[in-house]
Design a protein around this motif. Structure first.
Motif, PDB file in Angstrom:
ATOM      1  N   UNK A  55       6.355 -11.595 -33.607  1.00 58.26           N
ATOM      2  CA  UNK A  55       5.475 -10.450 -33.307  1.00 58.26           C
ATOM      3  C   UNK A  55       6.256  -9.255 -32.783  1.00 58.26           C
ATOM      4  N   UNK A  56       7.149  -9.488 -31.822  1.00 55.65           N
ATOM      5  CA  UNK A  56       7.908  -8.373 -31.245  1.00 55.65           C
ATOM      6  C   UNK A  56       8.937  -7.833 -32.231  1.00 55.65           C
ATOM      7  N   UNK A  57       9.638  -8.708 -32.937  1.00 64.41           N
ATOM      8  CA  UNK A  57      10.641  -8.252 -33.900  1.00 64.41           C
ATOM      9  C   UNK A  57      10.025  -7.360 -34.963  1.00 64.41           C
ATOM     10  N   UNK A  58       8.849  -7.718 -35.427  1.00 66.37           N
ATOM     11  CA  UNK A  58       8.171  -6.923 -36.444  1.00 66.37           C
ATOM     12  C   UNK A  58       7.842  -5.535 -35.904  1.00 66.37           C
ATOM     13  N   UNK A  59       7.368  -5.465 -34.672  1.00 62.47           N
ATOM     14  CA  UNK A  59       7.047  -4.167 -34.077  1.00 62.47           C
ATOM     15  C   UNK A  59       8.316  -3.363 -33.813  1.00 62.47           C
ATOM     16  N   UNK A  60       9.362  -4.019 -33.329  1.00 64.74           N
ATOM     17  CA  UNK A  60      10.627  -3.316 -33.110  1.00 64.74           C
ATOM     18  C   UNK A  60      11.163  -2.696 -34.400  1.00 64.74           C
ATOM     19  N   UNK A  61      10.921  -3.346 -35.517  1.00 62.85           N
ATOM     20  CA  UNK A  61      11.402  -2.799 -36.800  1.00 62.85           C
ATOM     21  C   UNK A  61      10.716  -1.482 -37.141  1.00 62.85           C
ATOM     22  N   UNK A  62       9.539  -1.222 -36.555  1.00 62.69           N
ATOM     23  CA  UNK A  62       8.879   0.063 -36.747  1.00 62.69           C
ATOM     24  C   UNK A  62       9.618   1.179 -36.009  1.00 62.69           C
ATOM     25  N   UNK A  86       5.742 -11.128 -41.865  1.00 61.12           N
ATOM     26  CA  UNK A  86       6.498  -9.941 -42.279  1.00 61.12           C
ATOM     27  C   UNK A  86       6.526  -9.736 -43.788  1.00 61.12           C
ATOM     28  N   UNK A  87       6.109 -10.721 -44.538  1.00 65.17           N
ATOM     29  CA  UNK A  87       6.257 -10.692 -45.991  1.00 65.17           C
ATOM     30  C   UNK A  87       5.629  -9.468 -46.632  1.00 65.17           C
ATOM     31  N   UNK A  88       4.424  -9.128 -46.214  1.00 65.27           N
ATOM     32  CA  UNK A  88       3.718  -8.003 -46.839  1.00 65.27           C
ATOM     33  C   UNK A  88       4.282  -6.649 -46.417  1.00 65.27           C
ATOM     34  N   UNK A  89       5.057  -6.617 -45.322  1.00 68.43           N
ATOM     35  CA  UNK A  89       5.587  -5.348 -44.812  1.00 68.43           C
ATOM     36  C   UNK A  89       6.769  -4.854 -45.637  1.00 68.43           C
ATOM     37  N   UNK A  90       7.523  -5.786 -46.210  1.00 65.14           N
ATOM     38  CA  UNK A  90       8.672  -5.472 -47.064  1.00 65.14           C
ATOM     39  C   UNK A  90       9.657  -4.526 -46.372  1.00 65.14           C
ATOM     40  N   UNK A  91       9.960  -4.825 -45.122  1.00 56.95           N
ATOM     41  CA  UNK A  91      10.907  -3.988 -44.377  1.00 56.95           C
ATOM     42  C   UNK A  91      12.332  -4.445 -44.625  1.00 56.95           C
ATOM     43  N   UNK A  92      13.174  -3.503 -44.983  1.00 55.89           N
ATOM     44  CA  UNK A  92      14.555  -3.836 -45.309  1.00 55.89           C
ATOM     45  C   UNK A  92      15.451  -3.913 -44.076  1.00 55.89           C
ATOM     46  N   UNK A  93      14.913  -3.568 -42.919  1.00 53.24           N
ATOM     47  CA  UNK A  93      15.723  -3.574 -41.690  1.00 53.24           C
ATOM     48  C   UNK A  93      15.412  -4.767 -40.792  1.00 53.24           C
ATOM     49  N   UNK A  94      14.682  -5.761 -41.319  1.00 53.56           N
ATOM     50  CA  UNK A  94      14.235  -6.898 -40.521  1.00 53.56           C
ATOM     51  C   UNK A  94      14.789  -8.193 -41.099  1.00 53.56           C
ATOM     52  N   UNK A  95      15.453  -8.991 -40.240  1.00 57.27           N
ATOM     53  CA  UNK A  95      16.097 -10.223 -40.671  1.00 57.27           C
ATOM     54  C   UNK A  95      15.766 -11.355 -39.704  1.00 57.27           C
ATOM     55  N   UNK A  96      15.885 -12.589 -40.201  1.00 60.04           N
ATOM     56  CA  UNK A  96      15.595 -13.771 -39.386  1.00 60.04           C
ATOM     57  C   UNK A  96      16.804 -14.690 -39.372  1.00 60.04           C
ATOM     58  N   UNK A  97      17.145 -15.194 -38.204  1.00 63.80           N
ATOM     59  CA  UNK A  97      18.319 -16.064 -38.047  1.00 63.80           C
ATOM     60  C   UNK A  97      17.931 -17.307 -37.251  1.00 63.80           C
ATOM     61  N   UNK A  98      18.309 -18.478 -37.783  1.00 60.22           N
ATOM     62  CA  UNK A  98      18.114 -19.735 -37.067  1.00 60.22           C
ATOM     63  C   UNK A  98      19.369 -19.999 -36.240  1.00 60.22           C
TER      64      UNK A  98
END
Length: 210
Positions: A55-62, A86-98
């Motif tokens: 939730x926060x990462x998605x908002x930070x990408x804005x 995040x799938x529908x947002x299609x933001x190129x500046x957002x990544x996920x790391x395990x």
């Protein structure tokens, strides 16, 4: 470790509901509040630690359209939920790391801002110490760390859940809650705590010294 990972994989199905119940933040206003208070700029590189369902990462990408946001969690189940959001947002500046919070896989000085929302209390013992050391290492000089956590609720049921969480942390975890400012001031400079306008949540920010 594997047991905890499995626990959070299962918890991912209820995580958002629990956080909303505690914080009463159905509109995600608190995430925007944290983002603004972090001082994040449009070109910054940001790490959201223990991102959960993102939730926060998605908002930070804005807030970082020319920058980059990485949401990191050790639970693949949580990150699957984050990717779905995040799938529908299609933001190129957002990544996920395990990865584990106590062993961040990044070079020193990589990030301008590191955040952690409603998750620092889950880290105790050696993992917490390593996480805080890694946060400082991965911040650039002058970079900011901001964490958001629940204040003790007044509603009886939610207060019960809050204390149940503290109980699960053990004696050391409860000591961390009592002395978190002193702990953070030993690592960061200009540490400031404030209660958010909702009165249910606290925000603590500090900086990496030059």
């Amino acid at each position: 470790m594997r047991i905890r990972q499995r626990y959070y994989d299962v918890f991912s199905y209820f995580y958002d509901w629990v956080i909303k119940l505690h914080s009463q933040d159905k509109s995600l206003w608190l995430r925007h509040y944290l983002s603004r208070k972090s001082g994040v700029k449009s070109t910054d590189k940001v790490l959201d630690l223990c991102t959960g369902t993102g939730a926060l990462a998605i908002i930070l990408s804005q807030y970082t359209p020319q920058g980059m946001v990485i949401g990191l969690d050790f639970s693949l189940g949580m990150l699957k939920k984050a990717r779905e959001k995040a799938k529908t947002l299609k933001r190129k500046n957002l990544y996920w790391v395990v990865a584990d919070a106590g062993a961040l896989p990044f070079k020193s000085g990589t990030f301008d801002v590191i955040t952690c929302s409603h998750a620092m209390y889950e880290l105790t013992g050696k993992t917490r110490r390593l996480a805080l050391e890694n946060i400082k290492r991965c911040l650039r000089p002058g970079g900011r760390f901001c964490m958001m956590e629940h204040e003790e609720p007044k509603h009886p049921f939610i207060k019960f859940l809050y204390h149940l969480r503290l109980l699960s942390m053990g004696k050391e975890g409860r000591e961390i809650v009592r002395h978190e400012l002193e702990e953070l001031k030993n690592i960061f400079t200009n540490v400031v705590k404030e209660i958010t306008p909702t009165g249910r949540t606290k925000l603590i920010c500090g900086e990496k010294g030059n």
